[in-house]
Design an enzyme around this catalytic site. Structure first.
Site, PDB file in Angstrom:
ATOM      1  N   ASP A 208     109.673  73.060  31.743  1.00 61.50           N
ATOM      2  CA  ASP A 208     108.362  72.570  31.327  1.00 61.50           C
ATOM      3  C   ASP A 208     108.248  72.562  29.809  1.00 61.50           C
ATOM      4  OD1 ASP A 208     105.720  71.809  31.234  1.00 61.50           O
ATOM      5  OD2 ASP A 208     104.932  73.790  31.738  1.00 61.50           O
TER       6      ASP A 208
ATOM      7  N   ASP B  15     104.843  65.219  27.833  1.00 55.55           N
ATOM      8  CA  ASP B  15     104.892  66.393  28.688  1.00 55.55           C
ATOM      9  C   ASP B  15     105.755  66.118  29.916  1.00 55.55           C
ATOM     10  OD1 ASP B  15     104.217  68.940  29.661  1.00 55.55           O
ATOM     11  OD2 ASP B  15     102.508  68.144  30.781  1.00 55.55           O
TER      12      ASP B  15
END
Length: 565
Positions: free
Chosen positions: A182, A384
């Site tokens: 992430d 992201d």
């Protein structure tokens, strides 16, 4: 006497085939002619693809040789046939179903986005109460030693969306674990035994530090413990075992445990000693199936910063176009000769840990959208890996949606789905035409999205524009992982830039050349239809026979068929 053409059986067969062709190809009305120039222009402005290419198949497709970098780890979607979690899905169905409903995936995606926005605007009047998966880290000390080399990334439900995970080894001897990677998080952690509070169900055996000869807790007096506290702004906590961490997510998920050092194995040739991570003994939340999280943010506690000597703060990944294809995650430099275009990082005052870019324009079907430059200068876009859709301010989303609807006007619209308000029923089409979308970034960088990066496919009856609009004017734009599909995204953190290389792990670009499915008010022409190719071959063959017959009869006695009446 009738003409030879009108009584020639080959002539009648030729005409019959032509008529049959117009009736047979998808039972569409008459085909309007297009010029070679128009056809060429459409190739550059539209994706012409089989509808089936947007769906995962029932079998796993590996990366072709040369597509991934040396030593790269596979990126696999958690709910696809490439994942060992999908053993129960052995159906021969062409379209393999997801194990998690799309409504749940997009609902969790919205929660993550709200959490990101809330974190960035925390303490301000415009802040919103988020419940998503962008974590607020509460760490009481210790720095982790990161892993190196390429990692296999698999997409999962862990961050409340179609996020991806990698397989790494932890401890001595190494135990394989699935960790979500992430770019929006910094702390790396995994579930550990004993579960003093609770542990959620994971696919791998929970890591037991007592079985590793290289594990050690970080003492509260360690500079690593105090460094983490100062880096995160969270007051450190301690126990008899040493420095403690607590990471909490806005949707209620959390992990609490010891900050520790351990050996992390990425590949056989990439092993990181004294990796700083969180060994979680009390874990709750939506991390179903995976063991924890690999933080790739920019904070000093992140994997990227901890492995700066080994990987020079460079990593890249390529997310596959469907759940039945494989992508890759790689740590370290990339060859300078590769066709990678770079745009500089932008800054977000609210956070120095996230990755932000300057979005300067959006084009659809080759035409720049009429969006005032002031709109782009007023916000930054956060890139992201864990967010699914791309979220834009209304002033940018509105023109994109309207232009997309205009370009897709020949297809029947379907009802909206979750945050997706522009959807189409494509169930009656084998081949579809989707307008190309180009995102322009600072430094004159233009990134062309794959067809799989333009639409989000719920089903054949609901294929939607994969963009959504932000809830508040102050919300930051977010570039989600759908738009990043098939593009190698290179994070050169040391160089302060992000690079893009198109068509790096499959995708629909292979269908966009030499084929077309043109729609207009009078009908459609499917120039990539397999039956069309067969028909053209048959017509050319008949035409050749007719020509041969004419040549032969010109040197032979002419037959008057009226004599046989």
């Amino acid at each position: 006497m009738a003409s030879a053409n009108s009584s020639n059986p080959f002539f009648f067969a030729f005409i019959s085939l032509v008529c049959f062709f117009f009736f047979f190809v998808e039972n569409k009305p008459f085909v309007s002619a297009i010029t070679r120039k128009e056809y060429s222009e459409l190739q550059h402005t539209h994706h012409h693809i089989p509808l089936s290419s947007l769906f995962p198949s029932s079998s796993c497709s590996s990366l072709p040789p040369g597509r991934s970098r040396k030593g790269s780890l596979e990126v696999v979607h958690k709910h696809g046939p490439c994942s060992k979690l999908m053993k129960q899905h052995t159906s021969s169905s062409v379209k393999a179903p997801l194990t998690v409903p799309h409504s749940e995936i997009l609902g969790q995606d919205k929660a993550r986005v709200r959490a990101i926005q809330s974190k960035l605007w925390e303490g301000q009047s415009e802040a919103r109460e988020g419940d998503g998966r962008s974590a607020t880290s509460e760490v009481s000390g210790q720095v982790a030693a990161p892993a190196e080399a390429p990692l296999p990334a698999r997409s999962g439900k862990i961050l409340g969306s179609g996020d991806y995970f990698v397989r790494v080894g932890l401890g001595t001897p190494a135990r394989e674990l699935s960790l979500i990677f992430d770019t929006g998080s910094d702390l790396t952690w995994t579930q550990c035994l004993p579960c003093d509070g609770s542990c959620y169900t994971q696919n791998d055996t929970i890591f037991d530090p007592s079985h590793s000869s290289s594990y050690s807790n970080i003492p509260c007096s360690s500079s690593q413990c105090s460094q983490l506290s100062s880096a995160t702004g969270i007051e450190q906590k301690c126990s008899a075992d040493g420095c403690l961490y607590h990471t909490k997510y806005a949707d209620g998920s959390s992990s609490t445990g010891n900050l520790a050092n351990e050996t992390l194995t990425i590949t056989q040739t990439h092993v990181v000693d004294n990796f700083l991570f969180g060994c979680g003994h009390d874990n709750k939340g939506l991390f179903n199936g995976t063991a924890g999280l690999l933080g790739l943010g920019r904070n000093p506690i992140s994997f990227v910063q901890q492995t700066s000597d080994m990987f020079h703060r460079i990593f890249s990944y390529c997310i596959p176009s469907t759940a039945s294809e494989v992508g890759y995650l790689t740590f370290g430099g990339v060859p300078a000769s590769d066709n990678i275009i770079y745009t500089p990082f932008s800054s977000i005052p609210q956070s120095s840990s996230v990755y932000a870019l300057d979005l300067t324009g959006i084009s659809l079907a080759g035409a720049s959208l009429s969006i005032p430059s002031s709109v782009f200068s007023s916000f930054r876009v956060l890139i992201d890996s864990g967010t699914v859709l791309t979220w834009l301010p209304q002033a940018a989303y509105g023109p994109l949606r309207d232009a997309f609807r205009n370009a897709m006007s020949k297809y029947p619209m379907a009802g909206s789905f979750a945050e997706l308000d522009t959807c189409y029923d494509l169930s009656g089409y084998e081949t579809v035409v989707i307008p190309k979308v180009t995102l322009s970034f600072g430094g004159g960088v233009n990134v062309n999205l794959d067809a799989s990066g333009v639409v989000y496919v719920v089903s054949e009856t609901q294929v939607c524009l994969a963009f959504a609009t932000n809830e508040h004017l102050v919300d930051i734009a977010i570039l989600g992982n759908v738009q990043q599909k098939t593009i190698e995204v290179v994070y050169d953190v040391g160089g302060g830039r992000i690079g893009f290389r198109s068509a790096s792990c499959g995708g629909n670009s292979r269908f966009s050349t030499g084929s077309a499915n043109l729609n207009n008010s009078t009908g459609s022409a499917n120039l990539n239809h397999p039956n069309l190719i067969w028909m053209i071959a048959a017509i050319l063959s008949l035409n050749s026979q007719i020509t041969t017959l004419r040549l032969s009869t010109s040197q032979s006695p002419q037959i008057n068929y009226n004599d046989y009446d």
